[in-house]
Motif scaffolding. Structure first.
Motif, short mmCIF file in Angstrom:
data_model
loop_
_atom_site.label_atom_id
_atom_site.label_comp_id
_atom_site.label_asym_id
_atom_site.label_seq_id
_atom_site.Cartn_x
_atom_site.Cartn_y
_atom_site.Cartn_z
N ARG A 362 70.44 -5.23 47.51
CA ARG A 362 71.32 -4.38 48.61
C ARG A 362 72.72 -4.97 48.34
O ARG A 362 73.01 -6.06 48.32
CB ARG A 362 70.81 -4.55 49.81
N ALA A 364 76.97 -4.53 49.34
CA ALA A 364 78.04 -4.44 50.48
C ALA A 364 77.26 -4.67 51.87
O ALA A 364 77.51 -3.79 52.52
CB ALA A 364 78.72 -2.98 50.24
N VAL A 365 76.61 -5.61 51.72
CA VAL A 365 76.01 -6.00 53.10
C VAL A 365 76.23 -7.75 53.18
O VAL A 365 76.17 -8.39 52.33
CB VAL A 365 74.69 -5.61 53.27
N ARG A 384 74.91 -6.44 58.22
CA ARG A 384 75.70 -5.24 58.59
C ARG A 384 76.39 -4.89 57.19
O ARG A 384 76.49 -5.65 56.19
CB ARG A 384 77.03 -5.85 59.42
N GLU A 385 76.69 -3.70 57.15
CA GLU A 385 77.64 -3.28 56.09
C GLU A 385 79.02 -3.81 55.91
O GLU A 385 79.71 -3.68 56.98
CB GLU A 385 77.51 -1.55 55.63
N LYS A 387 82.86 -4.88 53.76
CA LYS A 387 83.67 -4.60 52.70
C LYS A 387 84.38 -6.04 52.46
O LYS A 387 84.83 -6.70 53.41
CB LYS A 387 84.78 -3.49 52.74
#
Length: 506
Positions: A362, A364-365, A384-385, A387
């Motif tokens: 997974r 970008a988490v 949480r997602e 950046k």
């Protein structure tokens, strides 16, 4: 000369792997055993794809191989079937091609001229050719002990038996010095032994090379920590008194932690090496690992090599599920010329054999919280997602949540594979009067000598956690520096300077 049309006549083909079901049933290397004649036929065809470029970036120290491996030369020798001379050319620049042929991510291939565009069919399978040369060399007894015919009368101590220390030891022994390698663990090899899983490199590969070093005259002492205070420890005073020079090749084993994440103290949250080391010890016959993933939901935090090693180890132990988390977005499948133009190391999705076997990744988490039960046992993680960005004013890296949605993953075992913070705070450093840099490494001058006269440094201890090929290059280079320090001059090769860095785009 090389066939300039070879890449047009032959497609790139990597070494064949064993079926996934077979790989998950044992700890053997993932690649299939081939009949020697068939392996050599296939590899000769792959070597034919090399064009012997006028400017071969593959062995450029900044973009390709820091060892300066003479890749076009041994590719053409393999093409012609001259395996003996190919072995000579390969070993002329690389002490341990069977290590790099298995473990190096191959910056040489990223810098290959055929990697400029997918229309060429892809880079030459340099890593496959290199490993084949190494294996043929052992099978045909091309690898022999090179015993020095002269003795300098000088003694050198090398602290640490990873690839940098072993390379330095072999070079200095062959130059006629009396070399002793000190290793605090019970077996030799450093991360090659206890950090690299068996399915990536079976330890017989390491052991046969160690036998060569012993036959050449290098002396090894295991289970003895230099500068420590425990049983069998060797004081720094004894070390300095018994040797004319000291090389520190102690690695960068200070694992990066996540102490600020709520729930870090729960039972079930561990650093990656807490998992890999006992798993490798179990493969050595030392008994069951205390950190077995069998039947557990495993979450691996970190998207790099160490995370992939944990991934493959957990699946072989019989984990109920394996999920690897990466803070960065999913990279593209092909090189983005705007972000990482050829010949720099490309930002692309790297799929290791372990990722083909089970589990999921997974991107970008990030973990917001480790969740446990009333008895302090880990039960899940909250995600949480995110950046990742740089603060425009300070340049500090920031991980910023995106949105309010919280994802929950079941987790009985979390492994932190988020990198290393340099050299561990060893008593040895204090006794030598050395301090770590802000990056946790040990600095040196242009002659690889630290601020303490007669004490040199190389490998991850100097560079920070890096590639096996850089470790060998630094070990060879520090051997040149030590030889010159002891004798006034040296003919040993020095492929890299202490300040050398791979070519990057910012």
């Amino acid at each position: 000369m090389a066939d300039p049309n070879g890449f047009l006549a032959h497609l790139r083909k990597d070494a064949p792997k064993r079926p996934v079901a077979d790989r998950l049933a044992d700890w053997r290397e993932v690649y299939r055993d081939q009949i020697p004649a068939e392996r050599e036929r296939q590899v000769r065809r792959q070597a034919t794809r090399c064009m012997d470029c006028g400017v071969p970036f593959c062995h450029s120290g900044s973009a390709g191989c820091p060892l300066g491996n003479l890749i076009p030369e041994w590719n053409d020798l393999v093409r012609r079937g001259d395996w003996a001379l190919a072995s000579d050319r390969l070993h002329a620049t690389n002490n341990f091609p069977e290590f790099t042929g298995r473990l190096c991510p191959a910056p040489c291939e990223a810098a290959c001229v055929l990697a400029i565009t997918p229309e060429s069919g892809g880079a030459v399978t340099i890593k496959r050719v290199e490993n084949a040369i190494a294996e043929v060399s052992w099978e045909r007894d091309y690898v022999t002990a090179q015993v020095s015919t002269v003795s300098s009368g000088r003694k050198v101590a090398i602290v640490g038996s990873g690839p940098a220390g072993l390379a330095a030891a072999q070079q200095l022994t062959r130059a006629g010095h009396e070399v002793t390698v000190y290793e605090r663990d019970d077996r030799l090899g450093g991360l090659l032994r206890y950090g690299i899983p068996e399915f990536k490199m079976e330890k017989r590969v390491l052991d046969r090379r160690l036998a060569q070093l012993r036959a050449e005259g290098t002396r090894f002492v295991t289970g003895r920590e230099v500068g420590g205070s425990g049983p069998g420890a060797l004081s720094v005073e004894e070390l300095r008194a018994g040797h004319d020079a000291v090389v520190l090749a102690v690695g960068a084993l200070q694992g990066r932690d996540a102490p600020d994440v709520p729930g870090r103290e729960l039972r079930g949250v561990h650093l990656a090496m807490d998992h890999l080391v006992p798993a490798n010890k179990q493969c050595e016959g030392d008994g069951p690992t205390p950190l077995d993933a069998r039947g557990k939901h495993v979450v691996i935090i970190g998207g790099g090599d160490t995370g992939a090693d944990c991934y493959g180890t957990a699946t072989r132990q019989g984990a109920a599920s394996v999920t690897q988390l990466d803070q960065y977005p999913r990279p593209p499948d092909d090189r983005d010329d705007e972000r990482s133009p050829w010949p720099v190391w490309p930002w692309i999705l790297r799929t290791y054999p372990a990722h083909e076997e089970s589990g999921e990744r997974r991107f970008a988490v990030a973990v917001e919280k480790f969740v446990g039960d009333d008895e302090g046992n880990l039960t899940s993680v909250q995600l949480r997602e995110v950046k990742v960005r740089r603060d425009p004013d300070t340049g500090t890296r920031e991980v910023v949540p995106v949105g309010d949605e919280v994802h929950v993953l079941p987790a009985d075992l979390v492994l932190l594979a988020i990198g290393f913070d340099g050299v561990q705070p060893l008593p040895l450093l204090d006794h030598l009067g050395l301090t770590r840099t802000p990056r946790g490494t040990l600095s040196c001058g242009p002659d690889w000598q630290t601020t303490t006269p007669g004490v040199f440094v190389c490998g991850d201890a100097h560079r920070g956690a890096s590639l096996v090929v850089w470790a060998i290059a630094e070990g060879r280079s520090v051997a040149h520096a030590v030889d010159a320090h002891l004798t006034g001059a040296s003919d040993l090769p020095a492929p890299v300077h202490p300040t050398a860095l791979p070519l990057t785009v910012r």
